[in-house]
Design a protein around this motif. Structure first.
Motif, PDB file in Angstrom:
ATOM      1  N   PRO A 132       0.670  -1.286  -0.085  1.00 27.14           N
ATOM      2  CA  PRO A 132      -0.036  -0.020  -0.031  1.00 27.14           C
ATOM      3  C   PRO A 132       0.820   1.114   0.075  1.00 27.14           C
ATOM      4  O   PRO A 132       1.954   1.202   0.375  1.00 27.14           O
ATOM      5  CB  PRO A 132      -0.868  -0.056   1.378  1.00 27.14           C
ATOM      6  N   SER A 133       0.339   2.383  -0.285  1.00 24.73           N
ATOM      7  CA  SER A 133       1.080   3.707  -0.344  1.00 24.73           C
ATOM      8  C   SER A 133       1.219   4.112   0.935  1.00 24.73           C
ATOM      9  O   SER A 133       0.455   3.589   1.981  1.00 24.73           O
ATOM     10  CB  SER A 133       0.114   4.766  -1.080  1.00 24.73           C
ATOM     11  N   SER A 134       2.082   5.205   1.110  1.00 23.19           N
ATOM     12  CA  SER A 134       2.292   5.682   2.568  1.00 23.19           C
ATOM     13  C   SER A 134       1.200   6.214   3.094  1.00 23.19           C
ATOM     14  O   SER A 134       1.114   6.211   4.293  1.00 23.19           O
ATOM     15  CB  SER A 134       3.558   6.602   2.456  1.00 23.19           C
ATOM     16  N   PHE A 177      -8.027  -1.097  -3.193  1.00 24.12           N
ATOM     17  CA  PHE A 177      -8.160  -2.611  -3.725  1.00 24.12           C
ATOM     18  C   PHE A 177      -7.442  -2.423  -4.973  1.00 24.12           C
ATOM     19  O   PHE A 177      -8.115  -1.774  -5.932  1.00 24.12           O
ATOM     20  CB  PHE A 177      -9.662  -3.188  -3.837  1.00 24.12           C
ATOM     21  N   SER A 178      -6.419  -3.006  -5.490  1.00 26.45           N
ATOM     22  CA  SER A 178      -5.674  -2.892  -6.649  1.00 26.45           C
ATOM     23  C   SER A 178      -6.094  -3.847  -7.543  1.00 26.45           C
ATOM     24  O   SER A 178      -5.761  -5.303  -7.328  1.00 26.45           O
ATOM     25  CB  SER A 178      -4.074  -2.791  -6.541  1.00 26.45           C
ATOM     26  N   ILE A 179      -6.135  -3.476  -8.855  1.00 29.22           N
ATOM     27  CA  ILE A 179      -6.389  -4.654  -9.898  1.00 29.22           C
ATOM     28  C   ILE A 179      -5.544  -4.236 -11.214  1.00 29.22           C
ATOM     29  O   ILE A 179      -5.602  -3.295 -11.736  1.00 29.22           O
ATOM     30  CB  ILE A 179      -7.803  -4.482 -10.475  1.00 29.22           C
ATOM     31  N   GLY A 195       1.560   2.612 -12.567  1.00 25.67           N
ATOM     32  CA  GLY A 195       2.497   2.169 -11.649  1.00 25.67           C
ATOM     33  C   GLY A 195       1.742   1.255 -10.487  1.00 25.67           C
ATOM     34  O   GLY A 195       0.431   1.316 -10.598  1.00 25.67           O
ATOM     35  N   LEU A 196       2.439   1.139  -9.192  1.00 22.42           N
ATOM     36  CA  LEU A 196       1.947   0.447  -8.290  1.00 22.42           C
ATOM     37  C   LEU A 196       1.335   1.257  -7.216  1.00 22.42           C
ATOM     38  O   LEU A 196       0.460   0.663  -6.474  1.00 22.42           O
ATOM     39  CB  LEU A 196       3.049  -0.377  -7.625  1.00 22.42           C
ATOM     40  N   ASP A 197       1.840   2.460  -6.812  1.00 21.82           N
ATOM     41  CA  ASP A 197       1.418   3.400  -5.783  1.00 21.82           C
ATOM     42  C   ASP A 197       0.168   4.025  -6.065  1.00 21.82           C
ATOM     43  O   ASP A 197       0.077   4.922  -6.942  1.00 21.82           O
ATOM     44  CB  ASP A 197       2.585   4.124  -5.319  1.00 21.82           C
ATOM     45  N   PRO A 198      -0.848   3.781  -5.305  1.00 21.95           N
ATOM     46  CA  PRO A 198      -1.963   4.781  -5.549  1.00 21.95           C
ATOM     47  C   PRO A 198      -2.105   5.921  -5.342  1.00 21.95           C
ATOM     48  O   PRO A 198      -2.772   6.695  -5.901  1.00 21.95           O
ATOM     49  CB  PRO A 198      -3.214   3.914  -4.404  1.00 21.95           C
ATOM     50  N   ARG A 232     -10.456   2.572  -3.780  1.00 20.53           N
ATOM     51  CA  ARG A 232      -9.862   3.318  -2.763  1.00 20.53           C
ATOM     52  C   ARG A 232     -10.969   3.970  -1.702  1.00 20.53           C
ATOM     53  O   ARG A 232     -12.017   4.958  -2.280  1.00 20.53           O
ATOM     54  CB  ARG A 232      -8.805   4.147  -2.907  1.00 20.53           C
ATOM     55  N   MET A 233     -11.114   3.486  -0.476  1.00 19.38           N
ATOM     56  CA  MET A 233     -12.064   3.911   0.510  1.00 19.38           C
ATOM     57  C   MET A 233     -11.373   4.655   1.285  1.00 19.38           C
ATOM     58  O   MET A 233     -10.403   4.220   2.143  1.00 19.38           O
ATOM     59  CB  MET A 233     -12.919   2.874   0.847  1.00 19.38           C
ATOM     60  N   VAL A 234     -11.839   5.833   1.799  1.00 17.88           N
ATOM     61  CA  VAL A 234     -11.386   6.687   2.667  1.00 17.88           C
ATOM     62  C   VAL A 234     -12.286   6.826   4.054  1.00 17.88           C
ATOM     63  O   VAL A 234     -13.456   7.008   3.540  1.00 17.88           O
ATOM     64  CB  VAL A 234     -11.137   8.119   2.192  1.00 17.88           C
ATOM     65  N   SER A 235     -12.132   6.567   5.064  1.00 17.84           N
ATOM     66  CA  SER A 235     -13.101   6.362   6.131  1.00 17.84           C
ATOM     67  C   SER A 235     -12.681   7.143   7.483  1.00 17.84           C
ATOM     68  O   SER A 235     -11.577   7.304   7.869  1.00 17.84           O
ATOM     69  CB  SER A 235     -13.123   5.118   6.591  1.00 17.84           C
TER      70      SER A 235
END
Length: 322
Positions: free
Chosen positions: A124-126, A207-209, A251-254, A283-286
């Motif tokens: 996951p990203s930082s 969630f990365s696809i 790339g890989l980093d959201p 991406r869900m922000v909670s």
């Protein structure tokens, strides 16, 4: 919280190619007609079904999706090696180091990373991981009290290592543990269905696809009404603390991907979008004030949709269309 299992070999080839700096796209024929599920042969299937501990040697560049015991022994100096571990969305990876024989004074190293890192980009990203980046690394050449058992925070983890002297190496065992509330996930497959739940926790989940996909959201509950908004650079959810965003990139980093759409309010779908990027992230922000839930399904764009994607271009970014 299930994801449909499909053949793993396109995913496998994608990452080996990325590590070697090659193209991210492959024709289906290049993947071969091998048995799916990471080229499991009849003997391996029999061993797994009989409950035997699976054992094999590790390659310098490798990927593992099954439990077992794995040994790397250098036959020559190897300076840039890595093994990627991946489980199902609802699984955590446990790495047990049974034996380590490396020469740190000679420049060897063995490091574990909580997540994946590829060409400087992290998942996951930082922004999404519970630990600061420095604490996501465990270096066997630093400190005297390195723990021998390490558990990931999500369904992916990795090691990278350098070994100079022939005969040196290590043995590790991989086990998987159930994660009741999966947060950050990389999908093993180009198609599936998943429900992400964040129960009163102040956190971000991605969630990365790693395919161009059609993604269809069938249900979104954010604890506060209805809307899907194509995102403009200055737009967003207006300070709402709970929302879902769709991201696209190569790339890989959201955190380095382009935001394509915001979902700011609860709705019962479906809402569908085609995203022609190499990597699609939901991406869900909670805020932690509500129980947030999103259910979605996805499948890889077919070749015809990919070839026509310029007709739906979003400036210089990956195409998207509702």
């Amino acid at each position: 919280m299930a994801s449909t299992r499909l053949p793993l070999h396109p995913f496998w080839l994608l990452f080996l190619a990325a590590l070697k700096g090659e193209s991210r796209y492959f024709e289906a024929k290049e993947a071969g007609e091998d048995e799916p599920f990471l080229l499991l042969n009849a003997e391996l299937k029999r061993e797994l079904s009989e409950g035997q501990l699976y054992r094999r040697a590790l390659r310098c560049i490798d990927m593992l999706s099954i439990e077992g015991q794995f040994t790397f022994t250098a036959e020559q100096p190897l300076l840039h090696c890595a093994t990627f571990f991946i489980g199902d969305p609802e699984e955590l990876i446990t790495i047990d180091f049974n034996f380590v024989n490396i020469d740190c004074q000679a420049g060897d190293f063995l490091k574990v990373f909580d997540g994946w890192i590829l060409k400087g980009e992290k998942f996951p990203s930082s922004l999404d991981h519970p630990l600061p980046t420095s604490e996501r690394y465990i270096d066997f050449c630093e400190g005297d009290n390195i723990r021998s058992t390490i558990r990931s925070s999500q369904n992916v983890a990795m090691i990278f290592f350098r070994i100079h002297a022939p005969g040196n190496g290590f043995t590790l065992s991989i086990k998987k543990k159930t994660n009741l509330f999966p947060c950050n996930v990389i999908s093993q497959t180009p198609a599936g269905r998943f429900t992400m739940v964040i129960p009163h926790q102040h956190r971000n989940c991605s969630f990365s696809i790693i395919y161009p996909v059609v993604i269809k959201i069938s249900d979104l509950k954010l604890g506060h009404l209805n809307g899907l908004y194509l995102k403009k650079p200055s737009a967003g959810c207006g300070g709402v603390g709970d929302f879902v965003e769709l991201l696209g990139g190569n790339g890989l980093d959201p955190s380095k991907m382009f935001p394509l759409a915001d979902l700011c309010h609860s709705f019962h779908g479906p809402a569908q979008m085609k995203i022609g990027c190499d990597n699609t992230v939901l991406r869900m922000v909670s805020s932690g004030k509500h129980i947030n839930r999103v259910t979605f399904e996805y499948h890889q764009l077919d070749q015809n949709e990919l070839e026509n994607r310029k007709e739906n271009s979003l400036e210089e970014f990956c195409f998207s269309s509702v």
